[in-house]
Design a protein around this motif. Sequence first.
Motif, PDB file in Angstrom:
ATOM      1  N   PHE A  16       0.853  -1.179   0.000  1.00 59.58           N
ATOM      2  CA  PHE A  16       0.000   0.000   0.000  1.00 59.58           C
ATOM      3  C   PHE A  16       0.891   1.233   0.000  1.00 59.58           C
ATOM      4  O   PHE A  16       2.088   1.157   0.286  1.00 59.58           O
ATOM      5  CB  PHE A  16      -0.965   0.021   1.187  1.00 59.58           C
ATOM      6  CG  PHE A  16      -0.294   0.081   2.526  1.00 59.58           C
ATOM      7  CD1 PHE A  16       0.098   1.299   3.075  1.00 59.58           C
ATOM      8  CD2 PHE A  16      -0.048  -1.071   3.249  1.00 59.58           C
ATOM      9  CE1 PHE A  16       0.718   1.367   4.306  1.00 59.58           C
ATOM     10  CE2 PHE A  16       0.573  -1.015   4.482  1.00 59.58           C
ATOM     11  CZ  PHE A  16       0.958   0.210   5.017  1.00 59.58           C
ATOM     12  N   ILE A  17       0.293   2.356  -0.315  1.00 60.44           N
ATOM     13  CA  ILE A  17       0.981   3.644  -0.282  1.00 60.44           C
ATOM     14  C   ILE A  17       0.099   4.607   0.490  1.00 60.44           C
ATOM     15  O   ILE A  17      -1.108   4.654   0.262  1.00 60.44           O
ATOM     16  CB  ILE A  17       1.218   4.193  -1.710  1.00 60.44           C
ATOM     17  CG1 ILE A  17       2.173   3.280  -2.477  1.00 60.44           C
ATOM     18  CG2 ILE A  17       1.745   5.627  -1.676  1.00 60.44           C
ATOM     19  CD1 ILE A  17       2.346   3.650  -3.947  1.00 60.44           C
ATOM     20  N   LEU A  51     -10.397   0.035  11.281  1.00 55.01           N
ATOM     21  CA  LEU A  51      -9.298  -0.777  11.806  1.00 55.01           C
ATOM     22  C   LEU A  51      -8.567  -0.006  12.912  1.00 55.01           C
ATOM     23  O   LEU A  51      -7.428   0.432  12.733  1.00 55.01           O
ATOM     24  CB  LEU A  51      -8.304  -1.119  10.689  1.00 55.01           C
ATOM     25  CG  LEU A  51      -8.801  -2.025   9.572  1.00 55.01           C
ATOM     26  CD1 LEU A  51      -7.833  -2.040   8.415  1.00 55.01           C
ATOM     27  CD2 LEU A  51      -9.003  -3.428  10.105  1.00 55.01           C
ATOM     28  N   PRO A  52      -9.185   0.148  14.063  1.00 56.02           N
ATOM     29  CA  PRO A  52      -8.580   0.972  15.113  1.00 56.02           C
ATOM     30  C   PRO A  52      -7.242   0.445  15.634  1.00 56.02           C
ATOM     31  O   PRO A  52      -6.440   1.221  16.155  1.00 56.02           O
ATOM     32  CB  PRO A  52      -9.642   0.985  16.215  1.00 56.02           C
ATOM     33  CG  PRO A  52     -10.521  -0.178  15.942  1.00 56.02           C
ATOM     34  CD  PRO A  52     -10.459  -0.418  14.460  1.00 56.02           C
ATOM     35  N   VAL A  56      -1.121   3.202  11.694  1.00 54.46           N
ATOM     36  CA  VAL A  56      -1.135   4.115  10.555  1.00 54.46           C
ATOM     37  C   VAL A  56       0.236   4.767  10.407  1.00 54.46           C
ATOM     38  O   VAL A  56       0.776   5.292  11.377  1.00 54.46           O
ATOM     39  CB  VAL A  56      -2.204   5.213  10.747  1.00 54.46           C
ATOM     40  CG1 VAL A  56      -2.205   6.181   9.586  1.00 54.46           C
ATOM     41  CG2 VAL A  56      -3.566   4.586  10.933  1.00 54.46           C
ATOM     42  N   PRO A  57       0.829   4.739   9.200  1.00 52.07           N
ATOM     43  CA  PRO A  57       2.077   5.459   8.997  1.00 52.07           C
ATOM     44  C   PRO A  57       1.892   6.942   9.325  1.00 52.07           C
ATOM     45  O   PRO A  57       0.858   7.533   9.023  1.00 52.07           O
ATOM     46  CB  PRO A  57       2.370   5.251   7.509  1.00 52.07           C
ATOM     47  CG  PRO A  57       1.665   3.969   7.175  1.00 52.07           C
ATOM     48  CD  PRO A  57       0.414   3.999   8.011  1.00 52.07           C
ATOM     49  N   LYS A  66       1.489  14.955   6.838  1.00 49.81           N
ATOM     50  CA  LYS A  66       0.606  13.928   7.374  1.00 49.81           C
ATOM     51  C   LYS A  66      -0.148  13.289   6.206  1.00 49.81           C
ATOM     52  O   LYS A  66      -0.683  13.997   5.349  1.00 49.81           O
ATOM     53  CB  LYS A  66      -0.378  14.553   8.359  1.00 49.81           C
ATOM     54  CG  LYS A  66      -1.265  13.545   9.023  1.00 49.81           C
ATOM     55  CD  LYS A  66      -2.138  14.188  10.067  1.00 49.81           C
ATOM     56  CE  LYS A  66      -3.033  13.104  10.652  1.00 49.81           C
ATOM     57  NZ  LYS A  66      -3.767  13.568  11.795  1.00 49.81           N
ATOM     58  N   PRO A  67      -0.209  11.963   6.134  1.00 44.14           N
ATOM     59  CA  PRO A  67      -0.934  11.333   5.027  1.00 44.14           C
ATOM     60  C   PRO A  67      -2.449  11.483   5.173  1.00 44.14           C
ATOM     61  O   PRO A  67      -2.973  11.522   6.283  1.00 44.14           O
ATOM     62  CB  PRO A  67      -0.519   9.871   5.116  1.00 44.14           C
ATOM     63  CG  PRO A  67      -0.138   9.663   6.538  1.00 44.14           C
ATOM     64  CD  PRO A  67       0.397  10.978   7.027  1.00 44.14           C
ATOM     65  N   VAL A  68      -3.104  11.586   4.033  1.00 47.66           N
ATOM     66  CA  VAL A  68      -4.554  11.739   3.986  1.00 47.66           C
ATOM     67  C   VAL A  68      -5.203  10.517   3.341  1.00 47.66           C
ATOM     68  O   VAL A  68      -6.280  10.108   3.734  1.00 47.66           O
ATOM     69  CB  VAL A  68      -4.945  13.004   3.196  1.00 47.66           C
ATOM     70  CG1 VAL A  68      -6.450  13.135   3.052  1.00 47.66           C
ATOM     71  CG2 VAL A  68      -4.360  14.241   3.859  1.00 47.66           C
ATOM     72  N   TYR A  69      -4.516   9.929   2.376  1.00 51.30           N
ATOM     73  CA  TYR A  69      -5.064   8.810   1.597  1.00 51.30           C
ATOM     74  C   TYR A  69      -4.202   7.562   1.727  1.00 51.30           C
ATOM     75  O   TYR A  69      -3.006   7.643   1.959  1.00 51.30           O
ATOM     76  CB  TYR A  69      -5.126   9.172   0.114  1.00 51.30           C
ATOM     77  CG  TYR A  69      -6.032  10.320  -0.193  1.00 51.30           C
ATOM     78  CD1 TYR A  69      -7.416  10.145  -0.220  1.00 51.30           C
ATOM     79  CD2 TYR A  69      -5.528  11.595  -0.445  1.00 51.30           C
ATOM     80  CE1 TYR A  69      -8.258  11.214  -0.494  1.00 51.30           C
ATOM     81  CE2 TYR A  69      -6.357  12.659  -0.726  1.00 51.30           C
ATOM     82  CZ  TYR A  69      -7.724  12.455  -0.750  1.00 51.30           C
ATOM     83  OH  TYR A  69      -8.559  13.505  -1.009  1.00 51.30           O
ATOM     84  N   ILE A  70      -4.863   6.424   1.535  1.00 50.43           N
ATOM     85  CA  ILE A  70      -4.144   5.164   1.407  1.00 50.43           C
ATOM     86  C   ILE A  70      -4.588   4.530   0.102  1.00 50.43           C
ATOM     87  O   ILE A  70      -5.776   4.508  -0.240  1.00 50.43           O
ATOM     88  CB  ILE A  70      -4.399   4.215   2.596  1.00 50.43           C
ATOM     89  CG1 ILE A  70      -3.585   2.925   2.438  1.00 50.43           C
ATOM     90  CG2 ILE A  70      -5.880   3.938   2.796  1.00 50.43           C
ATOM     91  CD1 ILE A  70      -3.521   2.074   3.687  1.00 50.43           C
ATOM     92  N   LEU A  71      -3.621   4.058  -0.665  1.00 49.53           N
ATOM     93  CA  LEU A  71      -3.868   3.361  -1.919  1.00 49.53           C
ATOM     94  C   LEU A  71      -3.524   1.900  -1.681  1.00 49.53           C
ATOM     95  O   LEU A  71      -2.406   1.576  -1.275  1.00 49.53           O
ATOM     96  CB  LEU A  71      -2.992   3.915  -3.038  1.00 49.53           C
ATOM     97  CG  LEU A  71      -3.310   5.331  -3.541  1.00 49.53           C
ATOM     98  CD1 LEU A  71      -2.957   6.373  -2.514  1.00 49.53           C
ATOM     99  CD2 LEU A  71      -2.587   5.593  -4.828  1.00 49.53           C
ATOM    100  N   ILE A  72      -4.510   1.036  -1.894  1.00 47.11           N
ATOM    101  CA  ILE A  72      -4.313  -0.397  -1.649  1.00 47.11           C
ATOM    102  C   ILE A  72      -4.587  -1.163  -2.922  1.00 47.11           C
ATOM    103  O   ILE A  72      -5.601  -0.991  -3.535  1.00 47.11           O
ATOM    104  CB  ILE A  72      -5.248  -0.924  -0.537  1.00 47.11           C
ATOM    105  CG1 ILE A  72      -5.114  -0.082   0.715  1.00 47.11           C
ATOM    106  CG2 ILE A  72      -4.996  -2.375  -0.243  1.00 47.11           C
ATOM    107  CD1 ILE A  72      -6.138  -0.391   1.778  1.00 47.11           C
TER     108      ILE A  72
END
Length: 72
Positions: A16-17, A51-52, A56-57, A66-72
């Motif tokens: 993932f990214i 998924l608590p 999270v990176p 700070k990341p906003v999106y995850i690409l899976i």
Amino acid sequence: MDPTKKEYLANGGDHFIVCAADQMELALDEFVDEYGEAPDVYLLAEVMQELPDWRVPETCQYSEQKPVYILI
């Protein structure tokens, strides 16, 4: 979130990214180049709710933002 993707992350999947909003185009290009398919894109805030216990990176893969999106 797609149940298969949710299970993948919950079980430690690492393909993932995570990215900041202004890095989305770069992340999409890299994901397709790396994995040969288009990703599912989710807001990290929504993934964190589902998924608590998932870690999270803390930063975007391309910047210190700070990341906003995850690409899976």
